[in-house]
Design an enzyme around this catalytic site. Structure first.
Site, short mmCIF file in Angstrom:
data_model
loop_
_atom_site.label_atom_id
_atom_site.label_comp_id
_atom_site.label_asym_id
_atom_site.label_seq_id
_atom_site.Cartn_x
_atom_site.Cartn_y
_atom_site.Cartn_z
N LYS A 140 0.84 -1.20 0.00
CA LYS A 140 0.00 0.00 0.00
C LYS A 140 0.88 1.26 0.00
O LYS A 140 0.59 2.23 -0.70
CB LYS A 140 -0.96 -0.02 1.20
CG LYS A 140 -2.06 -1.05 1.02
CD LYS A 140 -2.84 -1.36 2.29
CE LYS A 140 -3.84 -2.50 2.02
NZ LYS A 140 -4.54 -2.96 3.21
N GLN B 272 -4.30 -1.31 9.44
CA GLN B 272 -4.24 -2.65 8.85
C GLN B 272 -4.85 -3.67 9.82
O GLN B 272 -4.54 -3.67 11.00
CB GLN B 272 -2.77 -3.01 8.55
CG GLN B 272 -2.59 -4.32 7.83
CD GLN B 272 -3.20 -4.32 6.41
OE1 GLN B 272 -3.08 -3.34 5.67
NE2 GLN B 272 -3.86 -5.41 6.05
N ASP C 33 -10.34 3.72 3.96
CA ASP C 33 -10.47 2.27 3.84
C ASP C 33 -11.90 1.81 4.15
O ASP C 33 -12.21 0.62 4.10
CB ASP C 33 -9.48 1.61 4.82
CG ASP C 33 -9.16 0.17 4.44
OD1 ASP C 33 -9.27 -0.17 3.25
OD2 ASP C 33 -8.80 -0.62 5.34
#
Ligand code: NAP
Length: 287
Positions: free
Chosen positions: A58, A102, A125
């Protein structure tokens, strides 16, 4: 469609490349108009090998698009309070435009509490309850990246959703649930399945569009697929194996995503694109 004819492959890598190019164009415009470089903060807690790889990928895509990746790492024994405090700092940092935590995070951490500390305008996200609520209602949002990426693939391949019977297997807050909402908002009739669903094979057999988001290798069998159905495999299991038994499903589907090279590249591309959009919104730039 003839049952013995093989499905056409959905090329997620190629569409992801276009999305990333467009994100880079947006970033250039933001920089030119404001002198500010958009930035994505990636937070990694612990050292789970898959998470280490994902955050590295990412950050690389972020850099390739001209943005600044901000790397934040915590040891596995970090508390929920410490993590929330770090997220608040990033929330208040005007040079950070997107925040990605994450997951999975180590067990003792309350993941939901940590997610909810991310302000909706930096939730690139799509993990907060506020974002999910917006997605359900069809409001503008930085949606969860995997289902948003899947919708983009379905649009790019002109898959008819209006009135179509769609099935989503898996109901997680980041995948199955937002996916079902997005399909409903496009006027599909959606069946949302989970581990207590009975007669799954028979439900799949009715579907024009099958979205597999289970996390079990080759779980969806080819003979469950209605001839001519569109099959999207979001699964990414150990050994790079999808949730669909690809070799048999390809004999019946009209369109199918491979693993790898289908859904995965679109997830990261969507994250980068949404970060560019978040920066544009925060900085008042029309992109
Ligand atoms: P998850 O949180 O573990 O959710 C799995 C879902 O599958 C749950 O809703 C579960 O039902 C359901 N399920 C489990 N066994 C089932 C069964 N026998 N029949 C029907 N449903 C069943 O997983 P996730 O985070 O949504 O991820 C799903 C898959 O997508 C994984 O392979 C993951 O690696 C992959 N993924 C890929 C990407 C990408 O970028 N390609 C991104 C995210 C995730 P219950 O709710 O009843 O437990």
């Amino acid at each position: 469609m003839n049952e013995t004819q093989q499905a056409k492959l959905i090329d997620g890598r190629s569409l992801a490349k276009h999305v990333l190019e467009d994100a880079a164009r947006k970033v250039e415009k933001i920089k030119a108009e404001t002198g500010i470089t958009p930035s994505l903060a990636t937070i990694l807690v612990g050292d789970d090998p898959a998470s280490v790889t994902y955050t590295r990928m990412k950050r690389k895509r972020c850099k390739d698009a001209g943005m600044i990746p901000r790397r934040i790492e915590f040891p596995a024994e970090t508390t929920t309070e410490e993590l929330v405090a770090a997220i608040h700092d990033l929330a208040n940092d005007r040079l950070v435009h997107g925040i990605l935590l994450q997951h999975p995070v180590p067990k003792p951490i309350d993941k939901r509490t940590a997610f909810e500390a991310i302000p909706v305008e930096k939730d690139v996200d799509g993990v907060t309850s506020a974002t999910l609520g917006r997605v359900i209602l069809g409001m503008p949002a930085f949606a969860s990246c995997t289902p948003r990426g899947i919708m983009h693939l379905l649009e790019a391949y002109d898959v008819e959703l209006l009135g179509a019977e769609a099935i989503v297997i898996g109901r997680s807050p980041i995948l199955g649930r937002p996916m079902a909402s997005m399909l409903i908002n496009r006027h599909a009739t959606v069946t949302l399945c989970h581990s207590h669903t009975r007669s799954l094979a028979n439900l799949v057999r009715r579907a024009d569009v099958v979205i597999a988001a289970v996390g079990k290798p080759r779980f969806i069998k080819g003979d469950w697929i209605k001839p001519g159905a569109v099959v999207i495999d979001a699964g990414y299991n150990e050994g790079v194996i999808g949730d669909v038994d690809f070799d048999t499903a390809i004999e019946r589907a009209s369109l199918i995503t491979p693993v790898p090279g289908g859904v995965g590249p679109m997830t990261i591309a969507t994250l980068i694109d949404q970060t560019a959009d978040a920066a544009a919104l925060q900085l008042g730039v029309a992109v």
